[in-house]
Design a protein around this motif. Structure first.
Motif, PDB file in Angstrom:
ATOM      1  N   ARG A 101      -8.104 -23.661  25.808  1.00  0.00           N
ATOM      2  CA  ARG A 101      -8.552 -22.379  25.247  1.00  0.00           C
ATOM      3  C   ARG A 101      -8.326 -22.327  23.746  1.00  0.00           C
ATOM      4  O   ARG A 101      -9.167 -21.846  22.984  1.00  0.00           O
ATOM      5  N   ARG A 102      -7.146 -22.817  23.312  1.00  0.00           N
ATOM      6  CA  ARG A 102      -6.856 -22.838  21.871  1.00  0.00           C
ATOM      7  C   ARG A 102      -7.853 -23.724  21.134  1.00  0.00           C
ATOM      8  O   ARG A 102      -8.308 -23.394  20.040  1.00  0.00           O
ATOM      9  N   SER A 103      -8.199 -24.864  21.755  1.00  0.00           N
ATOM     10  CA  SER A 103      -9.153 -25.784  21.142  1.00  0.00           C
ATOM     11  C   SER A 103     -10.531 -25.135  21.017  1.00  0.00           C
ATOM     12  O   SER A 103     -11.184 -25.259  19.975  1.00  0.00           O
ATOM     13  N   LEU A 139      -4.182 -23.582  28.546  1.00  0.00           N
ATOM     14  CA  LEU A 139      -3.958 -22.878  27.283  1.00  0.00           C
ATOM     15  C   LEU A 139      -4.367 -23.744  26.097  1.00  0.00           C
ATOM     16  O   LEU A 139      -4.916 -23.246  25.112  1.00  0.00           O
ATOM     17  N   ALA A 140      -4.083 -25.058  26.195  1.00  0.00           N
ATOM     18  CA  ALA A 140      -4.464 -25.982  25.118  1.00  0.00           C
ATOM     19  C   ALA A 140      -5.979 -26.038  24.970  1.00  0.00           C
ATOM     20  O   ALA A 140      -6.502 -26.053  23.858  1.00  0.00           O
ATOM     21  N   ARG A 161     -11.186 -21.888  20.900  1.00  0.00           N
ATOM     22  CA  ARG A 161     -11.104 -20.821  19.889  1.00  0.00           C
ATOM     23  C   ARG A 161     -11.137 -21.409  18.484  1.00  0.00           C
ATOM     24  O   ARG A 161     -11.776 -20.865  17.584  1.00  0.00           O
ATOM     25  N   ALA A 162     -10.426 -22.534  18.291  1.00  0.00           N
ATOM     26  CA  ALA A 162     -10.379 -23.171  16.971  1.00  0.00           C
ATOM     27  C   ALA A 162     -11.768 -23.663  16.567  1.00  0.00           C
ATOM     28  O   ALA A 162     -12.199 -23.473  15.425  1.00  0.00           O
ATOM     29  N   GLU A 205     -13.957 -20.733  15.655  1.00  0.00           N
ATOM     30  CA  GLU A 205     -13.616 -20.197  14.332  1.00  0.00           C
ATOM     31  C   GLU A 205     -14.200 -21.075  13.230  1.00  0.00           C
ATOM     32  O   GLU A 205     -14.762 -20.574  12.253  1.00  0.00           O
TER      33      GLU A 205
END
Length: 227
Positions: A99-101, A96-97, A103-104, A107
């Motif tokens: 994936r968040r990275s 999850l970390a 996505r960030a 963006e």
């Protein structure tokens, strides 16, 4: 040991993604020259226009699969030892970390965040990498690194100067970009605010220690005066 998140039951598709999977081949056949992005746009438009009665078919299929998924997940968790459950939880947290990275970063690219300043070695690397001999990118990288290590200070100087110029470029571009982010209401992406937030907990801790020390001193004085 012997258990991984790959064995965990897969989450069911949403109603929309079921529709996409079912209809994508037909849309591709009708629009052979369309790109993947164009196909997805056409499918999304078709989903919006789909009558509620037809959407309900996909919703019901999703509910059935979710019920099956719940049963499979419960059975999967029941056969795990506490150590396996903890290991899989940690693996899931890391996924999850990541994936968040991703996505960030995606963006920030979309928002046009300036690229970081390059080091002298990175500039040297980009200039010489294509012509360098090597059986693999790693071998080429090692060869260039060895070359950089053996270069004299005067040979490195042009690259180091370019790196200094790039720092100025990055600083100026970041200043303009952050001002734009503030106008867009994205203060969370501005570095100065992040630095302030990082400093606050440390400052608060120092203030608390000072308060404790001063209160301890006051208590000692009161005791002496009472005696």
């Amino acid at each position: 040991r012997g258990t991984s998140s790959d064995q965990r039951p897969k989450r069911p598709l949403t109603a929309y993604f079921r529709f996409v999977m079912d209809n994508r081949p037909a849309f591709k056949e009708k629009n052979p020259e369309a790109s993947n992005t164009e196909l997805i746009k056409k499918l999304a438009s078709a989903w919006k226009e789909l009558p509620a009665s037809q959407k309900q078919v996909y919703e019901e299929a999703k509910k059935t699969d979710w019920k099956r998924y719940g049963e499979q997940l419960a059975a999967y968790k029941a056969q795990l030892t506490p150590a396996q459950a903890a290991a899989l939880k940690e693996e899931r947290r890391k996924q999850l970390a990541r994936r968040r990275s991703i996505r960030a970063k995606r963006e920030l690219n979309l928002l046009g965040k300036p690229k970081r300043a390059r080091s002298g070695f990175n500039i040297f690397l980009s200039e010489n990498f294509p012509e360098t001999e090597g059986n693999s990118p790693v071998a080429k990288l090692k060869k260039l690194f060895d070359m950089w290590q053996k270069m004299s200070a005067s040979q490195k100087q042009p690259y180091l100067q370019l790196a200094e110029d790039d720092k100025v470029r990055y600083k100026n571009e970041m200043k303009s970009w952050e001002a734009k982010m503030i106008q867009l209401g994205r203060e969370d992406l501005v570095r100065s605010k992040k630095q302030r937030l990082k400093k606050k907990p440390a400052e608060t801790a120092k203030q608390t220690e000072k308060a404790k020390a001063s209160s301890g001193g006051k208590k000692a004085k009161l005791k002496k005066s009472e005696e």
